[in-house]
Design an enzyme around this catalytic site. Structure first.
Site, PDB file in Angstrom:
ATOM      1  N   GLY A  29       0.806  -1.227   0.000  1.00 51.92           N
ATOM      2  CA  GLY A  29       0.000   0.000   0.000  1.00 51.92           C
ATOM      3  C   GLY A  29       0.830   1.264   0.000  1.00 51.92           C
ATOM      4  N   GLY A  50       5.529   3.973  -8.869  1.00 54.36           N
ATOM      5  CA  GLY A  50       6.218   2.681  -9.035  1.00 54.36           C
ATOM      6  C   GLY A  50       5.209   1.544  -8.990  1.00 54.36           C
ATOM      7  N   HIS A  51       4.363   1.540  -7.947  1.00 57.14           N
ATOM      8  CA  HIS A  51       3.308   0.525  -7.855  1.00 57.14           C
ATOM      9  C   HIS A  51       2.369   0.615  -9.067  1.00 57.14           C
ATOM     10  CE1 HIS A  51       3.949   1.343  -3.367  1.00 57.14           C
ATOM     11  NE2 HIS A  51       4.269   0.077  -3.484  1.00 57.14           N
ATOM     12  N   GLN A  58       7.637  -9.861   7.485  1.00 56.71           N
ATOM     13  CA  GLN A  58       8.850  -9.494   6.740  1.00 56.71           C
ATOM     14  C   GLN A  58       9.594  -8.326   7.375  1.00 56.71           C
ATOM     15  OE1 GLN A  58       6.466  -8.736   3.103  1.00 56.71           O
ATOM     16  NE2 GLN A  58       7.816  -7.001   2.775  1.00 56.71           N
ATOM     17  N   GLN A  95      14.447  -9.587  -4.292  1.00 57.17           N
ATOM     18  CA  GLN A  95      13.120 -10.169  -4.044  1.00 57.17           C
ATOM     19  C   GLN A  95      12.620 -10.892  -5.294  1.00 57.17           C
ATOM     20  OE1 GLN A  95       9.856  -8.042  -1.826  1.00 57.17           O
ATOM     21  NE2 GLN A  95       9.143  -7.619  -3.886  1.00 57.17           N
ATOM     22  N   VAL A 151      10.825   2.727 -11.374  1.00 52.21           N
ATOM     23  CA  VAL A 151      10.294   4.068 -11.654  1.00 52.21           C
ATOM     24  C   VAL A 151      10.964   5.043 -10.692  1.00 52.21           C
ATOM     25  CG1 VAL A 151       8.230   5.512 -11.705  1.00 52.21           C
ATOM     26  CG2 VAL A 151       8.109   3.127 -12.450  1.00 52.21           C
ATOM     27  N   MET A 183      11.492   5.577  -6.639  1.00 50.18           N
ATOM     28  CA  MET A 183      10.296   5.788  -5.812  1.00 50.18           C
ATOM     29  C   MET A 183      10.161   4.675  -4.786  1.00 50.18           C
ATOM     30  SD  MET A 183       7.363   7.251  -8.222  1.00 50.18           S
ATOM     31  CE  MET A 183       7.641   8.748  -9.134  1.00 50.18           C
ATOM     32  N   SER A 221       7.778   3.859  -0.877  1.00 49.28           N
ATOM     33  CA  SER A 221       6.911   4.365   0.202  1.00 49.28           C
ATOM     34  C   SER A 221       7.779   4.920   1.327  1.00 49.28           C
ATOM     35  CB  SER A 221       6.026   3.244   0.741  1.00 49.28           C
ATOM     36  OG  SER A 221       5.338   2.620  -0.319  1.00 49.28           O
ATOM     37  N   ARG A 222       8.967   4.374   1.483  1.00 49.46           N
ATOM     38  CA  ARG A 222       9.848   4.807   2.577  1.00 49.46           C
ATOM     39  C   ARG A 222      10.467   6.194   2.336  1.00 49.46           C
ATOM     40  NH1 ARG A 222      11.020  -1.093   3.289  1.00 49.46           N
ATOM     41  NH2 ARG A 222      10.211  -1.564   5.351  1.00 49.46           N
TER      42      ARG A 222
HETATM   43  P1  AMP Z   1       6.029  -2.542  -1.700  1.00 53.62           P
HETATM   44  O1  AMP Z   1       4.693  -1.925  -1.497  1.00 53.62           O
HETATM   45  O2  AMP Z   1       7.176  -1.666  -1.351  1.00 53.62           O
HETATM   46  O3  AMP Z   1       6.113  -3.930  -1.103  1.00 53.62           O
HETATM   47  O4  AMP Z   1       6.164  -2.767  -3.271  1.00 53.62           O
HETATM   48  C1  AMP Z   1       5.222  -3.507  -3.996  1.00 53.62           C
HETATM   49  C2  AMP Z   1       5.760  -3.782  -5.380  1.00 53.62           C
HETATM   50  O5  AMP Z   1       6.012  -2.542  -6.044  1.00 53.62           O
HETATM   51  C3  AMP Z   1       7.086  -4.559  -5.368  1.00 53.62           C
HETATM   52  O6  AMP Z   1       7.067  -5.512  -6.404  1.00 53.62           O
HETATM   53  C4  AMP Z   1       8.096  -3.477  -5.623  1.00 53.62           C
HETATM   54  O7  AMP Z   1       9.266  -3.950  -6.255  1.00 53.62           O
HETATM   55  C5  AMP Z   1       7.324  -2.550  -6.557  1.00 53.62           C
HETATM   56  N1  AMP Z   1       7.913  -1.220  -6.531  1.00 53.62           N
HETATM   57  C6  AMP Z   1       8.101  -0.417  -5.450  1.00 53.62           C
HETATM   58  N2  AMP Z   1       8.728   0.722  -5.805  1.00 53.62           N
HETATM   59  C7  AMP Z   1       8.959   0.640  -7.137  1.00 53.62           C
HETATM   60  C8  AMP Z   1       9.578   1.488  -8.096  1.00 53.62           C
HETATM   61  N3  AMP Z   1      10.099   2.664  -7.762  1.00 53.62           N
HETATM   62  N4  AMP Z   1       9.623   1.082  -9.382  1.00 53.62           N
HETATM   63  C9  AMP Z   1       9.103  -0.116  -9.752  1.00 53.62           C
HETATM   64  N5  AMP Z   1       8.514  -0.964  -8.892  1.00 53.62           N
HETATM   65  C10 AMP Z   1       8.433  -0.607  -7.604  1.00 53.62           C
END
Ligand code: AMP
Length: 278
Positions: free
Chosen positions: A31, A36-37, A61, A152, A175, A183, A185-186
């Site tokens: 979320g 990116g998402h 995790q 991952q 992205v 990008m 969330s952190r």
């Molecule tokens: P997360 O919410 O951080 O667990 O990310 C969910 C999915 O979005 C994972 O497959 C991440 O690799 C992907 N993701 C997060 N940030 C990016 C980004 N900047 N560019 C591409 N994919 C991303």
């Protein structure tokens, strides 16, 4: 757009979709969605008849001293973004729905101990277990992951091969913000000063690529240049490594397709980034 909170309800929804001959795409997330998402969501919507986004901040995790409690959450905003992208369903379970005193875990050995696994020893077991559960709950034909979390992706690919999950994994490019920061969330945790400094990560990776482009193949020299770049900021390096992109083992000589991956703390915020040498 359906909001599904129960495991049984999600399985029924997917069964119905499959019975109608519709292909299902799954985008697993924690979320607080950003571009990116959304790039993964758009790919899924393009390629599949039915797109499911899962939103679950997976406690298993996170390590004991990590940011589980402070991890940013905004379901209402995420919901609007998904609606706009024509997502068919959000799977949004509560923790009790996903974990009922489990005794079963999925571990991809060796790969989970390298790179991020050195400082986060339980992280990837949490990831592979929850992703395996999501695959069984959503039963997607395709699942979409970002290559920002390169390790991952490699680990999940190995899990899918080893355990014969009947689905296709799709890896999507990183992205970035306009200034090059990947990008995440952190990024939300960064102070304005840390945010400014964090662009060093992409710059350091570009420097590594440039050195390789000019003929430098020695991983020690490239790694040192990257560390020097980062040392100009007040950050703390967790790791910078140049590895084979499948085995994730360090290489003696850099070749096209090898991976440079790093994790660096800005204050308390740990950011990761990577690039494939081309
Ligand atoms: P997360 O919410 O951080 O667990 O990310 C969910 C999915 O979005 C994972 O497959 C991440 O690799 C992907 N993701 C997060 N940030 C990016 C980004 N900047 N560019 C591409 N994919 C991303």
């Amino acid at each position: 757009m359906r909001i599904v909170k129960g495991v049984g309800e999600m399985q029924n929804f997917s069964r119905e979709q499959r019975a109608k001959g519709r292909t299902i795409g799954l985008v697993p997330t924690m979320g607080f969605l950003h571009e990116g998402h959304l790039s993964l969501v758009r790919e899924a919507v393009k390629q599949c008849d039915c797109t499911v986004v899962s939103i679950f901040v997976n406690p298993t995790q996170f390590g004991p001293n990590e940011d589980l409690d402070s991890y940013p959450r905004d379901f209402e905003r995420d919901k609007k973004l998904c609606e706009k992208e024509k997502v068919d369903a959000i799977f949004f379970p509560q923790e009790q729905e996903m974990y009922k005193k489990p005794l079963t875990f999925v571990e991809v050995k060796e790969l989970s101990r390298l790179l991020c696994g050195k400082s986060r020893p339980t992280h990837f077991q949490g990831v592979t277990t929850v992703v395996a559960k999501l695959f069984n709950i959503v039963r997607p034909h395709r699942a979409y992951f970002g290559l920002k979390d390169f390790q991952q992706f490699v680990i999940i690919k190995k899990m899918v091969d080893d355990l014969n999950f009947d689905l296709e994994l799709v890896g999507c490019p990183i992205v970035r913000e306009r200034d090059g920061l990947a990008m995440s969330s952190r990024n939300h945790y960064l102070s304005p000063e840390e945010r400014k400094q964090a662009v060093v990560l992409n710059r350091a990776l570009s420097k590594a690529q440039k050195m390789f482009g000019s003929g430098e193949k020695n991983p020690r020299k490239v790694r040192k240049a990257v560390l020097d770049c980062i040392a100009a900021t007040s950050s703390r390096v967790d790791y910078v490594e140049i590895v084979d992109s499948e085995s994730l083992q360090p290489v003696q000589e850099i070749k096209k397709g090898n991976l440079i991956a790093l994790a660096v703390f800005f204050g308390k915020t740990r950011l990761i980034d990577n690039r494939l040498f081309e």
